[in-house]
Scaffold this motif. Structure first.
Motif, PDB file in Angstrom:
ATOM      1  N   ASP A  92       0.818  -1.203   0.000  1.00 61.98           N
ATOM      2  CA  ASP A  92       0.000   0.000   0.000  1.00 61.98           C
ATOM      3  C   ASP A  92       0.850   1.251   0.000  1.00 61.98           C
ATOM      4  O   ASP A  92       0.341   2.363  -0.004  1.00 61.98           O
ATOM      5  CB  ASP A  92      -0.931  -0.005   1.216  1.00 61.98           C
ATOM      6  N   LEU A  93       2.137   1.041   0.036  1.00 57.40           N
ATOM      7  CA  LEU A  93       3.036   2.187   0.030  1.00 57.40           C
ATOM      8  C   LEU A  93       4.292   1.780  -0.731  1.00 57.40           C
ATOM      9  O   LEU A  93       4.876   0.745  -0.443  1.00 57.40           O
ATOM     10  CB  LEU A  93       3.403   2.571   1.476  1.00 57.40           C
ATOM     11  N   TYR A  96      10.270   5.080  -1.463  1.00 56.85           N
ATOM     12  CA  TYR A  96      11.259   5.643  -2.399  1.00 56.85           C
ATOM     13  C   TYR A  96      12.678   5.236  -2.031  1.00 56.85           C
ATOM     14  O   TYR A  96      13.593   5.385  -2.823  1.00 56.85           O
ATOM     15  CB  TYR A  96      11.140   7.172  -2.432  1.00 56.85           C
ATOM     16  N   LYS A  97      12.842   4.717  -0.821  1.00 62.44           N
ATOM     17  CA  LYS A  97      14.183   4.347  -0.389  1.00 62.44           C
ATOM     18  C   LYS A  97      14.625   2.991  -0.932  1.00 62.44           C
ATOM     19  O   LYS A  97      15.801   2.688  -0.935  1.00 62.44           O
ATOM     20  CB  LYS A  97      14.234   4.304   1.141  1.00 62.44           C
ATOM     21  N   ARG A 123      -3.072   2.833 -10.299  1.00 63.82           N
ATOM     22  CA  ARG A 123      -2.853   3.437  -8.993  1.00 63.82           C
ATOM     23  C   ARG A 123      -1.396   3.295  -8.561  1.00 63.82           C
ATOM     24  O   ARG A 123      -0.770   4.243  -8.130  1.00 63.82           O
ATOM     25  CB  ARG A 123      -3.774   2.742  -8.003  1.00 63.82           C
ATOM     26  N   TRP A 127       1.845   6.010  -7.850  1.00 59.84           N
ATOM     27  CA  TRP A 127       2.704   6.078  -6.657  1.00 59.84           C
ATOM     28  C   TRP A 127       4.152   5.811  -7.032  1.00 59.84           C
ATOM     29  O   TRP A 127       5.074   6.399  -6.468  1.00 59.84           O
ATOM     30  CB  TRP A 127       2.260   5.045  -5.621  1.00 59.84           C
ATOM     31  N   ARG A 134      11.290  10.864  -6.220  1.00 57.06           N
ATOM     32  CA  ARG A 134      11.936  11.151  -4.934  1.00 57.06           C
ATOM     33  C   ARG A 134      13.316  10.512  -4.883  1.00 57.06           C
ATOM     34  O   ARG A 134      14.280  11.116  -4.419  1.00 57.06           O
ATOM     35  CB  ARG A 134      11.084  10.597  -3.792  1.00 57.06           C
ATOM     36  N   ILE A 138      17.472  12.197  -4.517  1.00 51.30           N
ATOM     37  CA  ILE A 138      18.511  11.935  -3.529  1.00 51.30           C
ATOM     38  C   ILE A 138      19.578  10.985  -4.095  1.00 51.30           C
ATOM     39  O   ILE A 138      20.296  10.309  -3.376  1.00 51.30           O
ATOM     40  CB  ILE A 138      17.879  11.454  -2.199  1.00 51.30           C
TER      41      ILE A 138
ATOM     42  N   ASP B   7      10.902  12.388   6.693  1.00 55.05           N
ATOM     43  CA  ASP B   7      12.140  11.677   6.407  1.00 55.05           C
ATOM     44  C   ASP B   7      13.194  12.718   6.088  1.00 55.05           C
ATOM     45  O   ASP B   7      12.934  13.632   5.306  1.00 55.05           O
ATOM     46  CB  ASP B   7      11.965  10.803   5.156  1.00 55.05           C
ATOM     47  N   ILE B   9      17.055  12.812   4.693  1.00 52.26           N
ATOM     48  CA  ILE B   9      18.231  12.099   4.201  1.00 52.26           C
ATOM     49  C   ILE B   9      19.268  13.138   3.822  1.00 52.26           C
ATOM     50  O   ILE B   9      18.935  14.147   3.192  1.00 52.26           O
ATOM     51  CB  ILE B   9      17.899  11.248   2.960  1.00 52.26           C
ATOM     52  N   TYR B  64      20.289   8.785   7.364  1.00 52.44           N
ATOM     53  CA  TYR B  64      18.827   8.819   7.289  1.00 52.44           C
ATOM     54  C   TYR B  64      18.248   9.035   8.686  1.00 52.44           C
ATOM     55  O   TYR B  64      18.666   8.375   9.642  1.00 52.44           O
ATOM     56  CB  TYR B  64      18.338   7.495   6.700  1.00 52.44           C
ATOM     57  N   ILE B  94      11.276  14.825   3.356  1.00 50.53           N
ATOM     58  CA  ILE B  94      10.011  14.421   2.731  1.00 50.53           C
ATOM     59  C   ILE B  94       8.982  14.204   3.823  1.00 50.53           C
ATOM     60  O   ILE B  94       9.281  13.615   4.871  1.00 50.53           O
ATOM     61  CB  ILE B  94      10.213  13.138   1.899  1.00 50.53           C
ATOM     62  N   ARG B  95       7.787  14.696   3.566  1.00 44.78           N
ATOM     63  CA  ARG B  95       6.720  14.499   4.532  1.00 44.78           C
ATOM     64  C   ARG B  95       6.112  13.129   4.298  1.00 44.78           C
ATOM     65  O   ARG B  95       5.698  12.798   3.188  1.00 44.78           O
ATOM     66  CB  ARG B  95       5.663  15.584   4.349  1.00 44.78           C
ATOM     67  N   LEU B  96       6.057  12.355   5.362  1.00 45.90           N
ATOM     68  CA  LEU B  96       5.655  10.961   5.206  1.00 45.90           C
ATOM     69  C   LEU B  96       4.251  10.669   5.719  1.00 45.90           C
ATOM     70  O   LEU B  96       3.624   9.718   5.294  1.00 45.90           O
ATOM     71  CB  LEU B  96       6.616  10.064   6.000  1.00 45.90           C
ATOM     72  N   ASP B  99       1.313   9.863   3.365  1.00 45.42           N
ATOM     73  CA  ASP B  99       1.458   8.585   2.674  1.00 45.42           C
ATOM     74  C   ASP B  99       1.146   7.426   3.607  1.00 45.42           C
ATOM     75  O   ASP B  99       0.474   6.463   3.232  1.00 45.42           O
ATOM     76  CB  ASP B  99       2.885   8.430   2.140  1.00 45.42           C
ATOM     77  N   LEU B 100       1.617   7.559   4.827  1.00 44.78           N
ATOM     78  CA  LEU B 100       1.392   6.483   5.798  1.00 44.78           C
ATOM     79  C   LEU B 100      -0.084   6.369   6.151  1.00 44.78           C
ATOM     80  O   LEU B 100      -0.605   5.275   6.327  1.00 44.78           O
ATOM     81  CB  LEU B 100       2.212   6.729   7.063  1.00 44.78           C
ATOM     82  N   ARG B 102      -2.565   7.113   4.202  1.00 45.64           N
ATOM     83  CA  ARG B 102      -3.215   6.463   3.064  1.00 45.64           C
ATOM     84  C   ARG B 102      -2.941   4.964   3.096  1.00 45.64           C
ATOM     85  O   ARG B 102      -3.838   4.151   2.863  1.00 45.64           O
ATOM     86  CB  ARG B 102      -2.665   7.063   1.774  1.00 45.64           C
ATOM     87  N   GLN B 103      -1.724   4.626   3.429  1.00 41.09           N
ATOM     88  CA  GLN B 103      -1.367   3.208   3.489  1.00 41.09           C
ATOM     89  C   GLN B 103      -2.209   2.493   4.543  1.00 41.09           C
ATOM     90  O   GLN B 103      -2.743   1.415   4.304  1.00 41.09           O
ATOM     91  CB  GLN B 103       0.115   3.062   3.840  1.00 41.09           C
ATOM     92  N   LEU B 106      -5.791   1.956   3.415  1.00 40.72           N
ATOM     93  CA  LEU B 106      -5.934   0.880   2.429  1.00 40.72           C
ATOM     94  C   LEU B 106      -5.743  -0.484   3.070  1.00 40.72           C
ATOM     95  O   LEU B 106      -6.461  -1.428   2.748  1.00 40.72           O
ATOM     96  CB  LEU B 106      -4.904   1.080   1.305  1.00 40.72           C
ATOM     97  N   THR B 107      -4.801  -0.562   3.969  1.00 36.96           N
ATOM     98  CA  THR B 107      -4.556  -1.848   4.626  1.00 36.96           C
ATOM     99  C   THR B 107      -5.757  -2.248   5.475  1.00 36.96           C
ATOM    100  O   THR B 107      -6.162  -3.415   5.478  1.00 36.96           O
ATOM    101  CB  THR B 107      -3.300  -1.764   5.522  1.00 36.96           C
ATOM    102  N   ARG B 110      -8.462  -3.486   3.265  1.00 41.08           N
ATOM    103  CA  ARG B 110      -8.194  -4.840   2.758  1.00 41.08           C
ATOM    104  C   ARG B 110      -8.468  -5.884   3.833  1.00 41.08           C
ATOM    105  O   ARG B 110      -9.069  -6.925   3.581  1.00 41.08           O
ATOM    106  CB  ARG B 110      -6.740  -4.933   2.296  1.00 41.08           C
TER     107      ARG B 110
END
Lengths: 161, 143
Positions: A92-93, A96-97, A123, A127, A134, A138, B7, B9, B64, B94-96, B99-100, B102-103, B106-107, B110
């Motif tokens: 679901d994610l 980028y690393k 979808r 992503w 990203r 880097i 994040d 880096i 990191y 990066i703003r995480l 995204d998290l 949303r993850q 979705l999880t 499911r």
């Protein structure tokens, strides 16, 4: 390989007609080689869609009406093969690393591969694009075309040493 | 203000002495604690090959950090500090959390769907194999 096998098969049959064998063996060997080649062509077709499309009608000209039938079968094969990798793994994610994963969806020079090549769903492709961009930022993945810059100096270094 | 997860880096020149790297890392940590941020993760990825040349370097040491904070100014402060450092050749924040989020959504979705669907009991091929194997010798014995 195919010829050797064919000859190997013919030799047991050969002994009965001792002198007829030499003339018979080459022709059968030739035929074996030929059919083997055609078989290879057929095999290399299916994985690549365009290759299969072009190669199918030309090579298998005889079953011209046939392609409708076989192609349906092939198409199912394609569908089965081109499943979104991220959907299968239930990701679901897209991180980028993970440059190792992302590099599978990027050309050597760093171009993002289109969906029609990789089979990624819409979808996840969206992503994926973000993640790749990203990673590029880097220096985990190259920007398109920057591969040339990294190879040129190496070529200069090589003659010196 | 809600909490946000970032994040961070940054890439350090490969030939930087240890003390200088320590200085950079500690300055990042110091800035975090000062501005009310929390470092969730801190990793050193070691020296990696860069995908393209950065400041004429082919390799760089990756550091990191994952930072949770309420204040956005912390990020600007961190970026300012990294920009000033000569040994840091590249950095990215990066703003995480979105995204998290949303993850997670979705999880959860499911999992809910999986729970609603009746789970099929797994077919047991293990017992079938011995049964199949057993008749064969008998038949051979009979014949």
């Amino acid at each position: 390989m195919a010829e050797e096998q064919k000859q190997g098969q013919t030799t047991p049959a050969a002994p009965p007609r001792a002198e007829g064998a030499p003339s018979g063996a080459p022709s059968s060997g030739h035929g074996g080689g030929h059919s083997g080649h055609a078989g290879q062509g057929g095999h290399s077709g299916p994985p690549r869609r365009e290759g299969g499309r072009e190669g199918g009608p030309r090579r298998e000209g005889g079953p011209g009406g046939g392609p409708g039938g076989p192609r349906r079968g092939k198409r199912q094969y394609f569908r089965k093969k081109k499943v979104c990798k991220f959907c299968v793994e239930k990701m679901d994610l897209i991180d980028y690393k993970r440059a190792d994963i992302l590099s599978q969806f990027v050309q050597e020079r760093g171009k993002i591969l289109p969906r029609r090549m990789t089979g990624v769903c819409a979808r996840h492709q969206r992503w994926l694009g973000v993640a790749i961009k990203r990673a590029r930022n880097i220096a985990l993945l190259p920007f398109a075309g920057s591969a040339a810059g990294s190879t040129a100096p190496k070529a200069v270094e090589a003659p010196k040493s | 203000m809600e909490e946000r997860l970032y994040d961070l880096i940054f890439i350090v020149r490969p030939a930087t002495p240890e003390d200088e790297i320590k200085k950079v890392v500690s300055s990042v940590e110091h800035a975090c604690t000062e501005k009310g941020g929390k470092i969730e993760k801190a990793e050193h990825w070691g020296t990696r090959k860069l995908a393209y040349k950065v400041a004429k370097h082919r390799e760089g040491m990756y550091y990191y950090h994952q930072i949770r904070t309420n204040h956005g100014e912390l990020i600007t402060e961190l970026e300012r500090r990294l920009r000033v450092q000569d040994s840091v050749i590249k950095y990215m924040t990066i703003r995480l959390d979105e995204d998290l989020k949303r993850q997670k959504k979705l999880t959860d979705k499911r999992e809910k769907r999986a729970a609603r669907r009746p789970r099929r009991p797994a077919a047991t091929p293990a017992p079938a194999a011995p049964i199949a194997a057993a008749p064969a010798p008998e038949q051979q014995a009979a014949s």
